[in-house]
Scaffold this active site. Structure first.
Site, short mmCIF file in Angstrom:
data_model
loop_
_atom_site.label_atom_id
_atom_site.label_comp_id
_atom_site.label_asym_id
_atom_site.label_seq_id
_atom_site.Cartn_x
_atom_site.Cartn_y
_atom_site.Cartn_z
N THR A 133 -6.99 -0.44 1.59
CA THR A 133 -6.13 -1.41 1.75
C THR A 133 -5.50 -2.15 0.34
OG1 THR A 133 -5.74 -3.76 2.61
CG2 THR A 133 -7.81 -3.18 1.86
N ASP A 134 -4.36 -2.57 0.36
CA ASP A 134 -3.79 -3.31 -0.85
C ASP A 134 -4.51 -4.53 -0.93
OD1 ASP A 134 -2.64 -4.72 1.40
OD2 ASP A 134 -0.68 -4.41 0.54
N GLU A 135 -5.41 -5.15 -0.02
CA GLU A 135 -5.80 -6.32 -0.11
C GLU A 135 -7.07 -6.44 -1.25
OE1 GLU A 135 -6.53 -8.69 3.37
OE2 GLU A 135 -5.28 -7.36 4.58
N TYR A 167 -13.43 -9.36 3.91
CA TYR A 167 -13.23 -8.11 4.31
C TYR A 167 -12.66 -7.39 3.03
CZ TYR A 167 -9.20 -5.02 5.23
OH TYR A 167 -8.29 -3.79 5.33
N LYS A 171 -13.95 -3.76 1.39
CA LYS A 171 -13.24 -2.51 1.15
C LYS A 171 -13.09 -2.13 -0.42
CE LYS A 171 -11.32 -0.43 3.73
NZ LYS A 171 -11.45 0.87 4.35
#
Length: 360
Positions: A133-135, A167, A171
């Protein structure tokens, strides 16, 4: 190819499985634990195909994963299985550590053990594609934080990691593990980082399906803070095409960012959905009247935006949907698939599996 897809009953995973079975001659082994967000009903269109197989397995179960590799002998892995809801990670981070970090480690080791047994040709062609993810990058400056007219930065493949939530931290950790297995063991890995996905079969806890369904039920449409948080929205079927492109054409050791080129404030997204519903399911007054503002979540990132030039330039992928076309398709899908929605929301999902899916 025979591709092992983890989390193939989830939102993005099921789109990947449907894409491969419907648009290629490859085979899929779908590995999914079937947690609350895993839904085999999303794969009803492909479940009877001879090129599709399902195994209900937890990626944290080392013996079970070794058995899956030995039985199915895949040519590639697409690893999508993950806990992915930020709010859930804030209230209960343990599951995110277990699935996203420990599960990725177990999967890497099972895949590496299997890979080491392959002959030279199959070993060379094998790929482990980790979907992230870009997060993991944290957030970017918001337009109200930079001088007027200044160019706003984007996430690139070399942006430093600064995750904000349990989260995104989990990741980020899994990304580091994947890259370490390449560097230390020569294990052939590729990483992709994507922006916010939306589209059909999205579990109703996420913003877009939640707003659609709450609006239709006359419930409040909750907006965190002022609703000015910006996300880059990617239609899930565009993402599925990108992921297949990467696993078949991407270079070992590379990272590819995947985005939709659609930066929108959360409030804009909600208002767009309301306007579409005003058109498609008109009622007295506008659905916008249901918008309500709630206390912002802790550590809420203000802006994400992906620079997807690398995958476009090197692999020839482009998103086919604009936000306007994709969100219209999404709203129309939810309006046309009320049975899927009700099965997910009412707890009848297990009954549907028992009645419709012949699994081992």
């Amino acid at each position: 190819m025979k591709i092992l897809v983890t989390g193939g009953a989830g939102f993005i995973g099921s789109a990947v499985v449907r894409h491969i079975i419907s648009n290629t001659s490859d085979s899929v082994i779908n590995i999914d634990k079937l947690t609350y967000a895993g839904n085999l009903e999303s794969l009803a269109d492909v479940s009877g195909n001879s090129r599709y197989a399902f195994e209900q397995v937890d990626i944290c179960d080392s013996a079970a994963m070794n058995a899956v590799f030995n039985q199915h002998q895949p040519d590639a892995v697409m690893h999508l299985a993950a806990e992915s809801h930020v709010d859930r990670s804030i209230s209960g981070p343990a599951a995110f550590i277990e699935t996203n970090i420990v599960g990725t480690y177990v999967l890497l080791e099972a895949a590496r053990s299997y890979w080491s047994t392959l002959d030279a040709a199959r070993k060379t062609s094998f790929r482990f594609h980790h979907i992230s993810t870009d997060e993991v990058y944290g957030d970017l400056p918001h337009p109200d934080e930079v001088p007027t007219g200044a160019e706003l930065p984007l996430f690139t493949e070399t942006t430093p990691y600064m995750p904000s939530s349990p989260y995104s931290a989990s990741k980020a950790s899994s990304d580091h593990l994947v890259r370490a297995w390449l560097r230390t063991y020569g294990f052939p890995t590729i990483v992709t980082n994507c922006s916010n996905n939306y589209g059909p079969y999205h579990f109703p806890e996420k913003l877009i399906p939640l707003v659609i369904l709450n609006a239709l039920e006359g419930k409040p449409l909750p907006i965190y803070g002022k609703g000015d948080q910006i996300r880059d929205w990617l239609y899930v079927e565009d993402h599925a095409r990108a992921l297949y492109t990467v696993v078949t054409q991407g270079k070992i050791g590379e990272t590819y960012n995947i985005g939709g080129h659609n930066e929108k404030q959360n409030l804009q997204v909600v208002e767009t959905i309301c306007d579409l519903l005003d058109e498609l399911v008109p009622k007295k007054g506008s659905y916008r009247q249901q918008i309500s503002y709630v206390t912002d979540r802790p550590g809420h990132d203000r802006r994400y935006a992906i620079d997807a030039n690398k995958i476009c330039r090197e692999l020839g992928w482009q998103p086919q949907e604009t936000f306007e076309s994709g969100i219209r398709k999404t709203v129309q899908w939810y309006l046309a698939n009320s049975e899927w929605v009700q099965n997910v929301k009412s707890g009848n999902y297990q009954s549907w599996i028992d009645a419709n899916y012949n699994r081992k």
